[in-house]
Scaffold this active site. Structure first.
Site, PDB file in Angstrom:
ATOM      1  N   SER A 188       0.839  -1.196   0.000  1.00 55.13           N
ATOM      2  CA  SER A 188       0.000   0.000   0.000  1.00 55.13           C
ATOM      3  C   SER A 188       0.870   1.240   0.000  1.00 55.13           C
ATOM      4  O   SER A 188       2.066   1.187   0.266  1.00 55.13           O
ATOM      5  CB  SER A 188      -0.929   0.003   1.202  1.00 55.13           C
ATOM      6  OG  SER A 188      -0.225   0.483   2.331  1.00 55.13           O
ATOM      7  N   LYS A 189       0.201   2.330  -0.306  1.00 61.99           N
ATOM      8  CA  LYS A 189       0.874   3.611  -0.468  1.00 61.99           C
ATOM      9  C   LYS A 189       1.721   3.969   0.753  1.00 61.99           C
ATOM     10  O   LYS A 189       2.787   4.536   0.627  1.00 61.99           O
ATOM     11  CB  LYS A 189      -0.209   4.673  -0.632  1.00 61.99           C
ATOM     12  CG  LYS A 189       0.094   5.693  -1.699  1.00 61.99           C
ATOM     13  CD  LYS A 189      -0.921   6.792  -1.563  1.00 61.99           C
ATOM     14  CE  LYS A 189      -1.417   7.272  -2.892  1.00 61.99           C
ATOM     15  NZ  LYS A 189      -2.587   8.093  -2.817  1.00 61.99           N
ATOM     16  N   ARG A 190       1.184   3.629   1.908  1.00 63.66           N
ATOM     17  CA  ARG A 190       1.883   3.990   3.140  1.00 63.66           C
ATOM     18  C   ARG A 190       3.243   3.311   3.223  1.00 63.66           C
ATOM     19  O   ARG A 190       4.101   3.719   3.969  1.00 63.66           O
ATOM     20  CB  ARG A 190       1.035   3.606   4.362  1.00 63.66           C
ATOM     21  CG  ARG A 190       0.198   4.742   4.876  1.00 63.66           C
ATOM     22  CD  ARG A 190      -0.784   4.253   5.899  1.00 63.66           C
ATOM     23  NE  ARG A 190      -1.832   3.458   5.260  1.00 63.66           N
ATOM     24  CZ  ARG A 190      -2.201   2.258   5.649  1.00 63.66           C
ATOM     25  NH1 ARG A 190      -1.630   1.680   6.668  1.00 63.66           N
ATOM     26  NH2 ARG A 190      -3.160   1.612   5.013  1.00 63.66           N
ATOM     27  N   ARG A 191       3.414   2.226   2.470  1.00 62.38           N
ATOM     28  CA  ARG A 191       4.657   1.469   2.596  1.00 62.38           C
ATOM     29  C   ARG A 191       5.534   1.586   1.357  1.00 62.38           C
ATOM     30  O   ARG A 191       6.193   0.644   0.968  1.00 62.38           O
ATOM     31  CB  ARG A 191       4.341   0.001   2.866  1.00 62.38           C
ATOM     32  CG  ARG A 191       3.536  -0.182   4.119  1.00 62.38           C
ATOM     33  CD  ARG A 191       3.299  -1.639   4.397  1.00 62.38           C
ATOM     34  NE  ARG A 191       2.592  -1.797   5.649  1.00 62.38           N
ATOM     35  CZ  ARG A 191       1.287  -1.736   5.783  1.00 62.38           C
ATOM     36  NH1 ARG A 191       0.534  -1.536   4.734  1.00 62.38           N
ATOM     37  NH2 ARG A 191       0.720  -1.889   6.961  1.00 62.38           N
TER      38      ARG A 191
END
Ligand code: GLU
Length: 461
Positions: free
Chosen positions: A242-245
């Protein structure tokens, strides 16, 4: 005729997972001499944007995933969905449901309170001998599919093998919302049917949608496509990518200096294998990708491996092409007007040391932009005797013809005069001219510089 499709929803960039699905669908079609279709699933009107469509098209183009038809936009096909819905209504295979959102909420709450699974309770589903509620005049109905009540939906998934889901598990799907816009499951079926899609690859988050879709195909008397549900891609922390990672859009990797063929190679291996082959070209993938050897378990995104794959493709890439690819990156560092020929030679010299085009541009900028020297390098390598040797080298180079062998000879003569060993000169020269203590063979590096720049940097403090 093998026909596959990719059906992104234009609510953002092209996600790596969607890119992998697109790649498999494309390669499968190409392998079989079939066709690949691009469909834009834009029925989520609130979240779909033209900007997102543009980004998706650009990313597909960059990856070289060419399509034979499309982009087909679902929002341009509303009449067709309505027509198919009417056909199902007329055949008694669908019905209008006048439940308001408030009623559906209450239904759900009551089911929860009883500890039941939440589902549509079929209150507007016509059955023989059943009396339906009075049709309210102030509610715009949805159209629901009359899903079979019994039996199982079974399919032989191209990735996961046989999957069975009981019809009791699923309720009567909404086909068309009150505003006339079809739901995902309905539009997909009408489209896959109309587009004569033979094989559907998609993420396994859609497995639960497939029974509805199969039932709909059957209700329509349409031929079923084969389905292959691909496992998700995990981030390097084992969680869903995901974007957060980290970066999850294809475009971010283009920007960071990955080659499209490396990206394809890496994405291909995330869920598919061909023996032990780790490095291959687009053409090889097409010749190998027959839909077998797809992995059932999730793959893990590994940035280090991607960097390695990219480095290998950079090494193999044509130098003139690399010159063209680094040019815009150099412009951003303020370097312009360099001949492609010089750039190609510089790319050839440094590419073994780079994992990305970004790193390559960083290297090449040393030929044009005065590099800064770190305090550490200065203290360690630019001693008084080293500085003096550099100045001596500058004078020795002054009159020589500018080639690697003559530069090497000049360096040797300075070493002999001063009783020094090669690293005692070569490292200070690297630091002063290139701003780093390690480079490819220094005579070859210097030969690709403008001579005046080398003399200046050698003489400067
Ligand atoms: N628009 C859907 C998605 O992006 C497509 C799923 C499908 O391929 O059926 O997940």
């Amino acid at each position: 005729m093998i026909r596959t499709r990719i059906a992104p929803s234009p609510t953002g960039f092209l996600h790596l997972g969607t890119a992998r699905t697109a790649l498999y669908s494309w390669a499968f079609a190409r392998h079989h001499g079939g066709q690949f279709v691009l469909r834009i699933e834009d029925t989520d009107v609130a979240r779909s944007t033209q900007d997102s469509v543009d980004q998706i098209l650009a990313a597909m183009h960059w990856l070289g995933l060419d399509y034979d038809e499309g982009p087909v936009y679902q929002m341009q096909r509303l009449e067709r969905y309505q027509q198919v819905a009417e056909q199902l209504l007329a055949a008694g295979l669908a019905y209008r449901c006048y439940c308001t959102p408030a009623e559906l909420d209450a239904m759900r709450e009551a089911q929860k309170a009883r500890g039941d699974k939440t589902r549509y309770d079929g209150r507007w589903r016509p059955e023989s001998g059943k009396t339906l509620p009075n049709v309210p005049t102030d509610v715009k109905p949805v159209i629901r599919f009359k899903n079979p009540l019994d039996g199982e939906v079974v399919w032989d998934d191209l990735v996961k093998g046989e999957i069975r889901i009981g019809n009791r598990e699923i309720d009567d799907l909404i086909l068309v919302r009150p505003d006339g816009v079809p739901t995902y499951n309905f539009a997909v079926v009408v489209d896959d049917w109309d587009m004569r899609i033979s094989h559907v690859f998609r993420g396994d988050e859609h497995i639960n949608n497939t029974p509805w879709q199969i039932n709909l195909f059957q209700a329509l008397g349409a031929p079923l496509p084969r389905y292959g549900h691909l496992p998700i891609i995990l981030g390097d922390d084992g969680q869903k990518l995901s974007k957060r990672r980290g970066a999850v859009s294809v475009t971010a990797y283009e920007d960071a200096g990955y080659l499209p063929e490396a990206m394809l190679n890496y994405l291909a291996r995330l869920g598919w294998s061909h023996g032990d082959d780790e490095l291959f070209s687009r053409e090889q993938m097409v010749s190998w990708f027959d839909g077998s050897h797809l992995s059932k378990s999730p793959a893990q995104w590994d940035p280090a491996k991607l960097a390695w794959v990219n480095a290998q493709h950079l090494k193999a890439a044509d130098n003139t092409r690399l010159a063209g690819l680094v040019t815009p990156r150099l412009v951003q560092c303020g370097v312009s007007g360099v001949s492609t020929e010089s750039l190609a030679q510089q790319c050839a010299l440094v590419k073994d040391r780079c994992s990305t085009l970004e790193q390559m541009a960083e290297w090449i900028s040393m030929f044009y932009v005065q590099p800064s020297i770190s305090d550490e390098d200065r203290a360690q390598h630019l001693t008084e005797s080293a500085q003096a040797a550099c100045v001596a080298l500058a004078s020795a180079l002054n009159d020589v013809e500018w080639t690697a062998p003559t530069i090497a000879a000049a360096m040797k003569s300075v070493l002999a005069d001063r009783g020094m060993k090669m690293p005692q000169l070569a490292i200070p020269v690297r630091v002063k001219v290139c701003g780093r203590s390690q480079t490819p063979a220094i005579d070859q590096v210097l030969a690709l510089f403008d001579k005046k720049i080398v003399l200046n940097r050698l003489q400067s403090a």
